[in-house]
Design a protein around this motif. Structure first.
Motif, PDB file in Angstrom:
ATOM      1  N   ALA A  11       0.831  -1.203   0.000  1.00 61.75           N
ATOM      2  CA  ALA A  11       0.000   0.000   0.000  1.00 61.75           C
ATOM      3  C   ALA A  11       0.866   1.253   0.000  1.00 61.75           C
ATOM      4  O   ALA A  11       0.552   2.247  -0.669  1.00 61.75           O
ATOM      5  CB  ALA A  11      -0.934  -0.001   1.216  1.00 61.75           C
ATOM      6  N   PHE A  12       1.984   1.213   0.735  1.00 64.58           N
ATOM      7  CA  PHE A  12       2.848   2.393   0.752  1.00 64.58           C
ATOM      8  C   PHE A  12       3.624   2.538  -0.554  1.00 64.58           C
ATOM      9  O   PHE A  12       3.978   3.657  -0.944  1.00 64.58           O
ATOM     10  CB  PHE A  12       3.778   2.344   1.965  1.00 64.58           C
ATOM     11  N   VAL A  13       3.887   1.434  -1.246  1.00 67.69           N
ATOM     12  CA  VAL A  13       4.441   1.559  -2.598  1.00 67.69           C
ATOM     13  C   VAL A  13       3.444   2.297  -3.489  1.00 67.69           C
ATOM     14  O   VAL A  13       3.816   3.185  -4.271  1.00 67.69           O
ATOM     15  CB  VAL A  13       4.784   0.176  -3.191  1.00 67.69           C
ATOM     16  N   LEU A  14       2.152   1.948  -3.363  1.00 66.45           N
ATOM     17  CA  LEU A  14       1.122   2.623  -4.149  1.00 66.45           C
ATOM     18  C   LEU A  14       1.080   4.116  -3.827  1.00 66.45           C
ATOM     19  O   LEU A  14       1.021   4.957  -4.732  1.00 66.45           O
ATOM     20  CB  LEU A  14      -0.249   2.001  -3.871  1.00 66.45           C
ATOM     21  N   VAL A  15       1.115   4.467  -2.534  1.00 68.65           N
ATOM     22  CA  VAL A  15       1.099   5.876  -2.136  1.00 68.65           C
ATOM     23  C   VAL A  15       2.321   6.592  -2.708  1.00 68.65           C
ATOM     24  O   VAL A  15       2.227   7.725  -3.197  1.00 68.65           O
ATOM     25  CB  VAL A  15       1.035   6.006  -0.610  1.00 68.65           C
ATOM     26  N   GLY A  16       3.474   5.935  -2.666  1.00 64.68           N
ATOM     27  CA  GLY A  16       4.677   6.517  -3.237  1.00 64.68           C
ATOM     28  C   GLY A  16       4.599   6.662  -4.749  1.00 64.68           C
ATOM     29  O   GLY A  16       5.034   7.674  -5.312  1.00 64.68           O
ATOM     30  N   LEU A  17       4.048   5.650  -5.408  1.00 62.92           N
ATOM     31  CA  LEU A  17       3.847   5.751  -6.860  1.00 62.92           C
ATOM     32  C   LEU A  17       2.999   6.971  -7.205  1.00 62.92           C
ATOM     33  O   LEU A  17       3.306   7.723  -8.136  1.00 62.92           O
ATOM     34  CB  LEU A  17       3.150   4.488  -7.378  1.00 62.92           C
TER      35      LEU A  17
END
Length: 385
Positions: A11-17
Protein backbone atom coordinates in the motif's frame (compact mmCIF):
# COMPACT_ATOMS: atom_id res chain seq x y z
CA UNK A 1 6.64 -12.14 7.32
CA UNK A 2 2.91 -11.87 7.92
CA UNK A 3 0.62 -11.16 4.98
CA UNK A 4 -0.88 -7.96 6.52
CA UNK A 5 2.61 -6.49 6.86
CA UNK A 6 3.39 -7.29 3.22
CA UNK A 7 0.09 -5.67 2.20
CA UNK A 8 0.99 -2.60 4.26
CA UNK A 9 4.28 -2.33 2.38
CA UNK A 10 2.46 -2.74 -0.94
CA UNK A 11 0.00 0.00 0.00
CA UNK A 12 2.85 2.39 0.75
CA UNK A 13 4.44 1.56 -2.60
CA UNK A 14 1.12 2.62 -4.15
CA UNK A 15 1.10 5.88 -2.14
CA UNK A 16 4.68 6.52 -3.24
CA UNK A 17 3.85 5.75 -6.86
CA UNK A 18 1.02 8.28 -6.71
CA UNK A 19 3.23 10.96 -5.14
CA UNK A 20 6.09 10.32 -7.56
CA UNK A 21 3.85 10.28 -10.63
CA UNK A 22 2.16 13.50 -9.60
CA UNK A 23 4.85 15.77 -11.04
CA UNK A 24 4.53 14.21 -14.50
CA UNK A 25 0.72 14.20 -14.31
CA UNK A 26 0.62 17.86 -13.22
CA UNK A 27 2.60 18.94 -16.26
CA UNK A 28 0.16 17.08 -18.52
CA UNK A 29 -2.86 18.53 -16.70
CA UNK A 30 -1.53 22.09 -17.13
CA UNK A 31 -1.46 21.57 -20.88
CA UNK A 32 -4.77 19.70 -21.03
CA UNK A 33 -6.78 22.21 -18.97
CA UNK A 34 -4.80 25.22 -20.24
CA UNK A 35 -4.12 26.62 -16.78
CA UNK A 36 -0.97 28.01 -15.18
CA UNK A 37 1.11 26.59 -12.36
CA UNK A 38 -0.55 28.74 -9.71
CA UNK A 39 -4.02 27.59 -10.76
CA UNK A 40 -3.16 23.89 -10.85
CA UNK A 41 -1.64 24.42 -7.41
CA UNK A 42 -5.16 24.72 -5.99
CA UNK A 43 -5.27 20.93 -6.14
CA UNK A 44 -2.49 20.82 -3.51
CA UNK A 45 -4.73 22.58 -1.01
CA UNK A 46 -7.81 20.44 -1.64
CA UNK A 47 -5.73 17.26 -1.43
CA UNK A 48 -4.21 18.50 1.85
CA UNK A 49 -7.68 19.26 3.20
CA UNK A 50 -8.76 15.67 2.56
CA UNK A 51 -5.53 14.34 4.07
CA UNK A 52 -6.05 16.37 7.24
CA UNK A 53 -9.67 15.23 7.46
CA UNK A 54 -8.46 11.63 7.30
CA UNK A 55 -6.04 12.28 10.13
CA UNK A 56 -8.78 13.78 12.28
CA UNK A 57 -11.22 10.92 11.70
CA UNK A 58 -8.99 7.83 11.37
CA UNK A 59 -8.93 7.04 15.08
CA UNK A 60 -12.72 7.15 15.36
CA UNK A 61 -13.06 4.97 12.26
CA UNK A 62 -10.66 2.37 13.65
CA UNK A 63 -12.60 2.29 16.92
CA UNK A 64 -15.95 2.12 15.16
CA UNK A 65 -15.16 -0.17 12.20
CA UNK A 66 -11.91 -1.91 13.10
CA UNK A 67 -8.68 -1.92 11.11
CA UNK A 68 -10.05 -4.06 8.28
CA UNK A 69 -12.96 -1.85 7.28
CA UNK A 70 -11.17 1.43 7.99
CA UNK A 71 -8.51 0.39 5.46
CA UNK A 72 -11.21 -0.67 2.98
CA UNK A 73 -12.82 2.78 3.32
CA UNK A 74 -9.48 4.46 2.63
CA UNK A 75 -8.72 2.24 -0.35
CA UNK A 76 -12.26 2.70 -1.67
CA UNK A 77 -11.99 6.49 -1.45
CA UNK A 78 -8.69 6.42 -3.35
CA UNK A 79 -10.16 4.09 -5.97
CA UNK A 80 -13.29 6.23 -6.44
CA UNK A 81 -11.19 9.39 -6.84
CA UNK A 82 -8.91 7.69 -9.36
CA UNK A 83 -11.80 6.37 -11.44
CA UNK A 84 -13.44 9.81 -11.48
CA UNK A 85 -10.22 11.50 -12.59
CA UNK A 86 -9.77 8.82 -15.26
CA UNK A 87 -12.88 10.09 -17.08
CA UNK A 88 -11.23 13.51 -17.42
CA UNK A 89 -13.63 15.67 -15.38
CA UNK A 90 -13.97 19.43 -15.65
CA UNK A 91 -11.27 21.44 -13.91
CA UNK A 92 -13.62 22.24 -11.05
CA UNK A 93 -14.32 18.51 -10.68
CA UNK A 94 -10.58 17.76 -10.72
CA UNK A 95 -9.98 20.26 -7.91
CA UNK A 96 -12.91 18.98 -5.85
CA UNK A 97 -12.09 15.27 -6.16
CA UNK A 98 -8.64 15.88 -4.66
CA UNK A 99 -10.39 16.05 -1.29
CA UNK A 100 -11.49 12.43 -1.76
CA UNK A 101 -8.05 11.40 -3.04
CA UNK A 102 -6.36 13.07 -0.07
CA UNK A 103 -8.81 11.47 2.32
CA UNK A 104 -8.22 7.98 0.92
CA UNK A 105 -4.44 8.41 0.95
CA UNK A 106 -4.37 9.88 4.45
CA UNK A 107 -6.68 7.23 5.86
CA UNK A 108 -4.62 4.33 4.50
CA UNK A 109 -1.44 5.93 5.84
CA UNK A 110 -2.83 6.64 9.30
CA UNK A 111 -4.47 3.24 9.77
CA UNK A 112 -1.41 1.32 8.60
CA UNK A 113 0.87 3.39 10.84
CA UNK A 114 -1.44 2.65 13.78
CA UNK A 115 -1.58 -1.07 12.96
CA UNK A 116 2.19 -1.54 12.72
CA UNK A 117 2.76 0.53 15.85
CA UNK A 118 1.06 -2.26 17.84
CA UNK A 119 3.32 -5.04 16.50
CA UNK A 120 6.65 -6.25 17.92
CA UNK A 121 9.71 -4.42 16.49
CA UNK A 122 7.42 -1.54 15.55
CA UNK A 123 10.26 0.93 14.93
CA UNK A 124 11.91 -1.32 12.34
CA UNK A 125 8.58 -2.23 10.72
CA UNK A 126 7.56 1.42 10.41
CA UNK A 127 10.93 2.38 8.95
CA UNK A 128 10.50 -0.35 6.35
CA UNK A 129 6.93 0.78 5.71
CA UNK A 130 8.03 4.32 4.89
CA UNK A 131 11.02 3.02 2.94
CA UNK A 132 8.57 1.33 0.57
CA UNK A 133 6.96 4.74 0.06
CA UNK A 134 10.39 5.82 -1.19
CA UNK A 135 10.52 2.83 -3.53
CA UNK A 136 7.20 3.89 -5.02
CA UNK A 137 8.28 7.53 -5.24
CA UNK A 138 11.38 6.50 -7.21
CA UNK A 139 9.35 4.37 -9.64
CA UNK A 140 6.37 6.73 -9.99
CA UNK A 141 7.95 9.27 -12.37
CA UNK A 142 9.27 6.47 -14.60
CA UNK A 143 5.85 4.82 -14.83
CA UNK A 144 4.03 8.09 -15.45
CA UNK A 145 6.53 9.35 -18.04
CA UNK A 146 6.30 6.05 -19.92
CA UNK A 147 2.48 6.08 -19.96
CA UNK A 148 2.03 9.72 -21.00
CA UNK A 149 4.43 9.06 -23.86
CA UNK A 150 1.62 7.34 -25.75
CA UNK A 151 -1.53 7.76 -23.61
CA UNK A 152 -3.32 10.71 -21.96
CA UNK A 153 -2.57 11.54 -18.30
CA UNK A 154 -5.85 9.92 -17.28
CA UNK A 155 -4.24 6.52 -17.99
CA UNK A 156 -1.81 7.10 -15.12
CA UNK A 157 -4.54 7.64 -12.52
CA UNK A 158 -6.53 4.74 -13.96
CA UNK A 159 -3.56 2.39 -13.50
CA UNK A 160 -3.09 3.64 -9.92
CA UNK A 161 -6.77 3.04 -9.24
CA UNK A 162 -6.66 -0.48 -10.65
CA UNK A 163 -3.65 -1.30 -8.45
CA UNK A 164 -5.84 -0.40 -5.47
CA UNK A 165 -8.41 -3.13 -6.23
CA UNK A 166 -6.31 -6.14 -5.13
CA UNK A 167 -5.15 -4.13 -2.11
CA UNK A 168 -8.75 -3.56 -0.97
CA UNK A 169 -9.48 -7.27 -1.40
CA UNK A 170 -6.37 -8.06 0.63
CA UNK A 171 -7.41 -5.62 3.37
CA UNK A 172 -10.80 -7.31 3.68
CA UNK A 173 -9.34 -10.82 3.59
CA UNK A 174 -6.39 -10.53 5.97
CA UNK A 175 -6.66 -7.63 8.41
CA UNK A 176 -8.24 -8.12 11.83
CA UNK A 177 -11.78 -7.09 12.62
CA UNK A 178 -10.69 -5.65 15.93
CA UNK A 179 -13.13 -5.41 18.83
CA UNK A 180 -12.84 -1.90 20.26
CA UNK A 181 -16.04 -1.12 22.15
CA UNK A 182 -14.89 -2.59 25.46
CA UNK A 183 -15.00 -1.63 29.09
CA UNK A 184 -15.85 1.99 29.62
CA UNK A 185 -16.54 2.60 25.93
CA UNK A 186 -19.11 -0.15 25.72
CA UNK A 187 -20.80 0.95 28.90
CA UNK A 188 -21.12 4.66 28.23
CA UNK A 189 -21.06 4.89 24.47
CA UNK A 190 -19.41 8.30 24.88
CA UNK A 191 -15.69 7.55 24.44
CA UNK A 192 -15.68 7.46 20.68
CA UNK A 193 -16.74 11.04 20.00
CA UNK A 194 -14.33 12.23 22.71
CA UNK A 195 -11.24 10.63 21.17
CA UNK A 196 -10.24 13.62 19.04
CA UNK A 197 -10.79 16.29 21.75
CA UNK A 198 -8.83 14.15 24.21
CA UNK A 199 -5.90 13.89 21.80
CA UNK A 200 -5.97 17.61 21.06
CA UNK A 201 -5.74 18.28 24.81
CA UNK A 202 -2.54 16.19 25.08
CA UNK A 203 0.45 18.60 24.86
CA UNK A 204 3.04 15.98 23.94
CA UNK A 205 0.92 14.81 20.97
CA UNK A 206 0.70 18.39 19.77
CA UNK A 207 4.48 18.68 20.14
CA UNK A 208 4.89 15.54 18.04
CA UNK A 209 2.54 17.03 15.43
CA UNK A 210 4.67 20.17 15.18
CA UNK A 211 7.85 18.07 15.13
CA UNK A 212 6.67 16.06 12.11
CA UNK A 213 5.26 19.15 10.39
CA UNK A 214 8.76 20.66 10.56
CA UNK A 215 10.25 17.35 9.41
CA UNK A 216 7.98 17.08 6.35
CA UNK A 217 8.62 20.73 5.52
CA UNK A 218 12.37 20.05 5.55
CA UNK A 219 12.10 16.82 3.55
CA UNK A 220 9.85 18.29 0.84
CA UNK A 221 11.58 21.68 0.87
CA UNK A 222 14.96 20.12 0.04
CA UNK A 223 13.33 17.73 -2.44
CA UNK A 224 11.47 20.52 -4.24
CA UNK A 225 14.19 23.21 -4.28
CA UNK A 226 17.34 21.08 -4.38
CA UNK A 227 17.25 20.94 -8.18
CA UNK A 228 17.13 24.75 -8.46
CA UNK A 229 19.86 25.07 -5.79
CA UNK A 230 22.24 22.83 -7.72
CA UNK A 231 21.65 24.62 -11.02
CA UNK A 232 21.92 28.17 -9.70
CA UNK A 233 24.52 27.74 -6.96
CA UNK A 234 26.70 25.02 -8.51
CA UNK A 235 26.02 25.80 -12.20
CA UNK A 236 25.28 22.13 -12.84
CA UNK A 237 23.59 20.78 -15.96
CA UNK A 238 19.98 19.77 -15.47
CA UNK A 239 20.77 16.08 -15.92
CA UNK A 240 23.45 16.08 -13.22
CA UNK A 241 21.22 18.07 -10.87
CA UNK A 242 18.36 15.65 -11.51
CA UNK A 243 20.54 12.66 -10.69
CA UNK A 244 21.69 14.33 -7.47
CA UNK A 245 18.13 14.96 -6.32
CA UNK A 246 17.31 11.34 -7.16
CA UNK A 247 20.28 10.41 -4.96
CA UNK A 248 18.67 12.41 -2.15
CA UNK A 249 15.46 10.35 -2.39
CA UNK A 250 17.46 7.14 -2.73
CA UNK A 251 19.40 8.06 0.42
CA UNK A 252 16.12 8.64 2.25
CA UNK A 253 14.86 5.20 1.23
CA UNK A 254 18.12 3.47 2.21
CA UNK A 255 18.15 5.26 5.56
CA UNK A 256 14.75 3.82 6.38
CA UNK A 257 15.86 0.32 5.48
CA UNK A 258 19.26 0.39 7.21
CA UNK A 259 19.54 2.75 10.18
CA UNK A 260 16.88 1.26 12.46
CA UNK A 261 18.16 -2.36 12.23
CA UNK A 262 21.72 -1.15 12.88
CA UNK A 263 20.52 0.85 15.90
CA UNK A 264 18.67 -2.18 17.27
CA UNK A 265 21.76 -4.35 16.80
CA UNK A 266 23.85 -1.96 18.89
CA UNK A 267 21.16 -1.40 21.51
CA UNK A 268 20.46 2.23 20.55
CA UNK A 269 16.93 3.31 21.44
CA UNK A 270 14.54 5.34 19.31
CA UNK A 271 15.23 8.56 21.21
CA UNK A 272 19.01 8.44 20.83
CA UNK A 273 18.78 7.22 17.24
CA UNK A 274 16.63 10.21 16.28
CA UNK A 275 19.04 12.65 17.95
CA UNK A 276 21.85 11.04 15.96
CA UNK A 277 19.91 11.31 12.71
CA UNK A 278 19.10 14.97 13.34
CA UNK A 279 22.78 15.65 13.98
CA UNK A 280 23.54 13.92 10.67
CA UNK A 281 20.93 16.05 8.88
CA UNK A 282 22.38 19.29 10.26
CA UNK A 283 25.96 18.22 9.47
CA UNK A 284 25.06 17.18 5.90
CA UNK A 285 23.25 20.46 5.17
CA UNK A 286 26.16 22.40 6.69
CA UNK A 287 28.61 20.45 4.50
CA UNK A 288 26.68 21.33 1.34
CA UNK A 289 26.49 24.97 2.44
CA UNK A 290 30.16 25.59 3.31
CA UNK A 291 31.84 23.40 0.67
CA UNK A 292 30.73 24.72 -2.74
CA UNK A 293 32.13 21.76 -4.67
CA UNK A 294 29.72 19.71 -6.76
CA UNK A 295 31.13 16.32 -5.70
CA UNK A 296 30.71 17.33 -2.06
CA UNK A 297 27.18 18.53 -2.77
CA UNK A 298 26.28 15.17 -4.33
CA UNK A 299 27.56 13.26 -1.30
CA UNK A 300 25.88 15.79 0.99
CA UNK A 301 22.48 15.37 -0.64
CA UNK A 302 22.67 11.57 -0.39
CA UNK A 303 23.72 11.78 3.28
CA UNK A 304 21.04 14.37 4.01
CA UNK A 305 18.36 12.03 2.68
CA UNK A 306 19.95 9.05 4.45
CA UNK A 307 19.78 10.69 7.89
CA UNK A 308 16.35 12.19 7.28
CA UNK A 309 14.87 8.83 6.36
CA UNK A 310 14.19 7.20 9.75
CA UNK A 311 12.89 10.30 11.55
CA UNK A 312 9.23 10.23 10.45
CA UNK A 313 8.56 6.49 10.96
CA UNK A 314 10.47 6.45 14.25
CA UNK A 315 8.37 9.34 15.56
CA UNK A 316 5.27 7.33 14.63
CA UNK A 317 6.64 4.27 16.41
CA UNK A 318 6.97 6.09 19.75
CA UNK A 319 3.39 7.43 19.80
CA UNK A 320 2.35 4.68 22.29
CA UNK A 321 4.84 6.29 24.69
CA UNK A 322 3.02 9.61 24.42
CA UNK A 323 -0.58 8.78 25.26
CA UNK A 324 -2.93 6.04 26.48
CA UNK A 325 -3.48 2.93 24.36
CA UNK A 326 -7.08 3.96 23.62
CA UNK A 327 -5.92 7.24 22.06
CA UNK A 328 -2.98 5.91 20.01
CA UNK A 329 -4.85 5.45 16.66
CA UNK A 330 -6.39 8.92 16.89
CA UNK A 331 -3.07 10.46 17.94
CA UNK A 332 -1.31 8.88 14.96
CA UNK A 333 -4.03 10.19 12.65
CA UNK A 334 -3.73 13.72 14.03
CA UNK A 335 0.08 13.70 13.83
CA UNK A 336 0.03 12.28 10.30
CA UNK A 337 -2.65 14.71 9.15
CA UNK A 338 -0.97 17.77 10.66
CA UNK A 339 2.32 16.92 8.96
CA UNK A 340 0.92 18.11 5.62
CA UNK A 341 0.71 21.64 7.05
CA UNK A 342 4.47 21.77 7.29
CA UNK A 343 4.76 20.04 3.92
CA UNK A 344 2.85 22.90 2.32
CA UNK A 345 3.91 25.95 4.35
CA UNK A 346 7.65 25.45 4.86
CA UNK A 347 8.59 24.64 1.23
CA UNK A 348 6.58 27.72 0.23
CA UNK A 349 8.55 29.76 2.78
CA UNK A 350 11.82 28.33 1.51
CA UNK A 351 10.84 29.33 -2.03
CA UNK A 352 9.82 32.83 -0.94
CA UNK A 353 13.14 33.33 0.88
CA UNK A 354 15.03 31.99 -2.13
CA UNK A 355 13.15 34.38 -4.40
CA UNK A 356 13.94 37.40 -2.24
CA UNK A 357 17.44 36.59 -0.95
CA UNK A 358 18.79 33.79 -3.11
CA UNK A 359 18.52 30.02 -3.39
CA UNK A 360 21.77 29.67 -1.42
CA UNK A 361 19.54 30.07 1.66
CA UNK A 362 18.17 26.52 1.20
CA UNK A 363 20.92 24.87 3.23
CA UNK A 364 20.92 27.38 6.12
CA UNK A 365 17.14 26.92 6.11
CA UNK A 366 17.63 23.14 6.41
CA UNK A 367 20.13 23.55 9.27
CA UNK A 368 17.73 25.80 11.19
CA UNK A 369 14.84 23.34 10.75
CA UNK A 370 17.05 20.45 11.91
CA UNK A 371 17.98 22.39 15.06
CA UNK A 372 14.33 23.23 15.70
CA UNK A 373 13.58 19.50 15.51
CA UNK A 374 16.34 18.76 18.03
CA UNK A 375 14.68 21.13 20.52
CA UNK A 376 11.22 19.66 19.86
CA UNK A 377 12.46 16.07 20.10
CA UNK A 378 14.13 16.81 23.43
CA UNK A 379 10.82 18.16 24.73
CA UNK A 380 8.98 15.08 23.44
CA UNK A 381 11.45 12.58 24.94
CA UNK A 382 11.22 14.31 28.34
CA UNK A 383 7.45 13.67 28.34
CA UNK A 384 7.48 9.97 27.46
CA UNK A 385 5.43 7.68 29.67
Amino acid sequence: MRVPVVLAYAAFVLVGLSAGANGVVLAAQIGDYEVDKATIGITFFTFSAGFMLAGATSGALIHRLGTRYALAVGGGAFLAASLYMAIRPSFVGLVAVQVLAGYGTGLMESVLNAYLTELPSATTLLNHLHAFFGVGALLGPLLAAWLVGFLPWTAVVLVLGLITVPLIIGFLATYPRRETATGEEAGTGEARPRLLPAVLRTPVVLLASVFLAVYVGLEIGVGNWGFTFLIEEHAQPELAAGYTVSGYWLGLTLGRFLISPIAVRFGIGAGAMTFGCLAGVAASALLIWVAPVFAVAVAGFVLLGFFLGPIFPTAMAVVPNLTSDRLVPTAIGVINGFSVVGGAALPWLAGAVAQGVGVWTLMPFAVVLALVQVVLWRMIVSRWR
